[in-house]
Write an enzyme that holds these catalytic residues in place. Structure first.
Site, PDB file in Angstrom:
ATOM      1  N   CYS A   1      -1.193  34.987  48.014  1.00 17.59           N
ATOM      2  CA  CYS A   1      -1.597  35.728  49.500  1.00 17.59           C
ATOM      3  C   CYS A   1      -1.825  34.682  50.287  1.00 17.59           C
ATOM      4  O   CYS A   1      -2.101  34.786  51.574  1.00 17.59           O
ATOM      5  CB  CYS A   1      -2.524  36.818  49.192  1.00 17.59           C
ATOM      6  SG  CYS A   1      -4.161  35.900  48.219  1.00 17.59           S
TER       7      CYS A   1
ATOM      8  N   GLN B   1     -10.901  35.843  41.724  1.00 12.82           N
ATOM      9  CA  GLN B   1     -11.050  34.610  40.877  1.00 12.82           C
ATOM     10  C   GLN B   1     -12.350  34.283  40.270  1.00 12.82           C
ATOM     11  O   GLN B   1     -12.441  34.269  39.098  1.00 12.82           O
ATOM     12  CB  GLN B   1     -10.507  33.286  41.542  1.00 12.82           C
ATOM     13  CG  GLN B   1     -10.391  32.199  40.675  1.00 12.82           C
ATOM     14  CD  GLN B   1      -9.959  30.951  41.441  1.00 12.82           C
ATOM     15  OE1 GLN B   1      -8.877  31.044  41.791  1.00 12.82           O
ATOM     16  NE2 GLN B   1     -10.574  29.713  41.315  1.00 12.82           N
TER      17      GLN B   1
ATOM     18  N   HIS C   1      -3.157  30.995  45.201  1.00 10.05           N
ATOM     19  CA  HIS C   1      -2.990  32.347  45.346  1.00 10.05           C
ATOM     20  C   HIS C   1      -1.851  32.472  46.272  1.00 10.05           C
ATOM     21  O   HIS C   1      -1.779  32.128  47.501  1.00 10.05           O
ATOM     22  CB  HIS C   1      -4.366  32.845  46.138  1.00 10.05           C
ATOM     23  CG  HIS C   1      -5.321  32.629  45.227  1.00 10.05           C
ATOM     24  ND1 HIS C   1      -6.854  33.449  45.664  1.00 10.05           N
ATOM     25  CD2 HIS C   1      -5.827  31.814  44.092  1.00 10.05           C
ATOM     26  CE1 HIS C   1      -7.645  33.099  44.700  1.00 10.05           C
ATOM     27  NE2 HIS C   1      -7.211  32.125  43.764  1.00 10.05           N
TER      28      HIS C   1
ATOM     29  N   CYS D   1      -4.448  38.963  42.459  1.00 11.35           N
ATOM     30  CA  CYS D   1      -5.658  39.315  43.341  1.00 11.35           C
ATOM     31  C   CYS D   1      -5.807  40.897  43.764  1.00 11.35           C
ATOM     32  O   CYS D   1      -4.634  41.510  44.068  1.00 11.35           O
ATOM     33  CB  CYS D   1      -5.743  38.511  44.628  1.00 11.35           C
ATOM     34  SG  CYS D   1      -4.986  39.358  46.177  1.00 11.35           S
ATOM     35  N   GLU D   2      -6.949  41.072  43.783  1.00 12.52           N
ATOM     36  CA  GLU D   2      -7.253  42.721  44.223  1.00 12.52           C
ATOM     37  C   GLU D   2      -6.955  43.090  45.561  1.00 12.52           C
ATOM     38  O   GLU D   2      -7.093  44.442  45.970  1.00 12.52           O
ATOM     39  CB  GLU D   2      -8.471  43.160  43.523  1.00 12.52           C
ATOM     40  CG  GLU D   2      -9.623  42.708  44.310  1.00 12.52           C
ATOM     41  CD  GLU D   2     -11.007  42.946  43.601  1.00 12.52           C
ATOM     42  OE1 GLU D   2     -11.022  43.563  42.599  1.00 12.52           O
ATOM     43  OE2 GLU D   2     -12.025  42.915  44.268  1.00 12.52           O
ATOM     44  N   HIS D   3      -7.136  42.126  46.504  1.00  6.67           N
ATOM     45  CA  HIS D   3      -6.905  42.283  47.768  1.00  6.67           C
ATOM     46  C   HIS D   3      -5.628  42.554  48.303  1.00  6.67           C
ATOM     47  O   HIS D   3      -5.297  43.282  48.993  1.00  6.67           O
ATOM     48  CB  HIS D   3      -7.555  41.234  48.700  1.00  6.67           C
ATOM     49  CG  HIS D   3      -8.994  41.006  48.592  1.00  6.67           C
ATOM     50  ND1 HIS D   3      -9.597  39.958  48.937  1.00  6.67           N
ATOM     51  CD2 HIS D   3     -10.086  41.981  48.398  1.00  6.67           C
ATOM     52  CE1 HIS D   3     -11.090  40.153  48.787  1.00  6.67           C
ATOM     53  NE2 HIS D   3     -11.176  41.531  48.458  1.00  6.67           N
ATOM     54  N   HIS D   4      -4.604  41.841  47.617  1.00  3.43           N
ATOM     55  CA  HIS D   4      -2.818  42.032  48.168  1.00  3.43           C
ATOM     56  C   HIS D   4      -2.179  42.417  46.875  1.00  3.43           C
ATOM     57  O   HIS D   4      -1.089  42.290  46.875  1.00  3.43           O
ATOM     58  CB  HIS D   4      -2.536  40.568  48.427  1.00  3.43           C
ATOM     59  CG  HIS D   4      -3.624  40.219  49.686  1.00  3.43           C
ATOM     60  ND1 HIS D   4      -4.508  39.384  49.509  1.00  3.43           N
ATOM     61  CD2 HIS D   4      -3.444  40.440  51.084  1.00  3.43           C
ATOM     62  CE1 HIS D   4      -4.866  39.189  50.942  1.00  3.43           C
ATOM     63  NE2 HIS D   4      -4.155  39.798  51.829  1.00  3.43           N
TER      64      HIS D   4
END
Ligand SMILES: [Zn+2]
Length: 189
Positions: A156, A126, A154, A84-87
């Site tokens: 995260c 996703q 996920h 995931c690009e956030h974490h």
């Protein structure tokens, strides 16, 4: 192209920031190992959707004339993973399913799995995986009638924050007749 030397340096910096000693036995090769791993698990970042479409553009003539909703190709439960690009956290236990209505050309079934694999190897969310897979399959097959569903865990969500270990995320990218025809949506179940 992915700059593995720079990744090595930054991972070393992270180890120092964590208060560890990057020169101790267990860690001394870690920056290089992480860089090699990133090169592999983010391989999809080297290519645009268009380039991935060209890479796996192996189609067969279908031998039918019309394209009607009575003929659907569905490949289910393709195992993929992503980050995931956030974490930058692993998304795992992911399954992608791809359905489309051929428009004269059909793509080799193993190529669909390869497209999913390559598209997933990027930093992203996703829902973006689903729309990118649909873009690539659409470019290869020339059809707009495509559905891509993905489910996945996920890390995260499961390993930090609210720690919902068993929560799965389900996303669907519905295009063309898959948007409007409830009968077609049954194939996605
Ligand atoms: Zn995340």
């Amino acid at each position: 192209m992915i700059d593995t030397k720079a990744i090595e340096e930054h991972i070393r910096g992270i180890l120092v920031a964590l208060g560890d000693d990057p020169d101790r036995e267990g860690l001394k090769d870690t920056p290089a190992r992480v860089a090699a791993m990133y090169e592999e698990v983010f391989a999809g970042m080297n290519y645009t959707n268009h380039e991935i479409a060209q890479m796996f553009d192996k189609c067969f003539e279908e031998g039918f004339e019309s394209n009607d909703s009575g003929r659907v190709v569905v490949v289910k439960d393709i195992d993929i993973f992503s980050y995931c690009e956030h974490h930058m956290a692993l998304m795992y236990d992911m399954k992608a399913s791809v359905a489309y209505i051929p428009k004269g050309k059909v793509i080799g079934l193993s190529k669909i799995a390869r497209v999913c694999d390559m598209v997933a190897k990027r930093l992203q969310l996703q829902e973006k995986i689903g729309s990118d897979i649909a873009d690539v399959i659409s470019e290869i097959t020339g059809t707009e009638d495509i559905a891509v569903t993905i489910e996945g865990c996920h890390s995260c969500v499961s390993a930090r924050g609210i720690k919902k270990e068993n929560a799965k995320t389900f996303t669907a990218e519905l295009r063309g007749r898959f948007r409007t025809d409830p009968a077609l949506q049954l194939y996605l179940k």
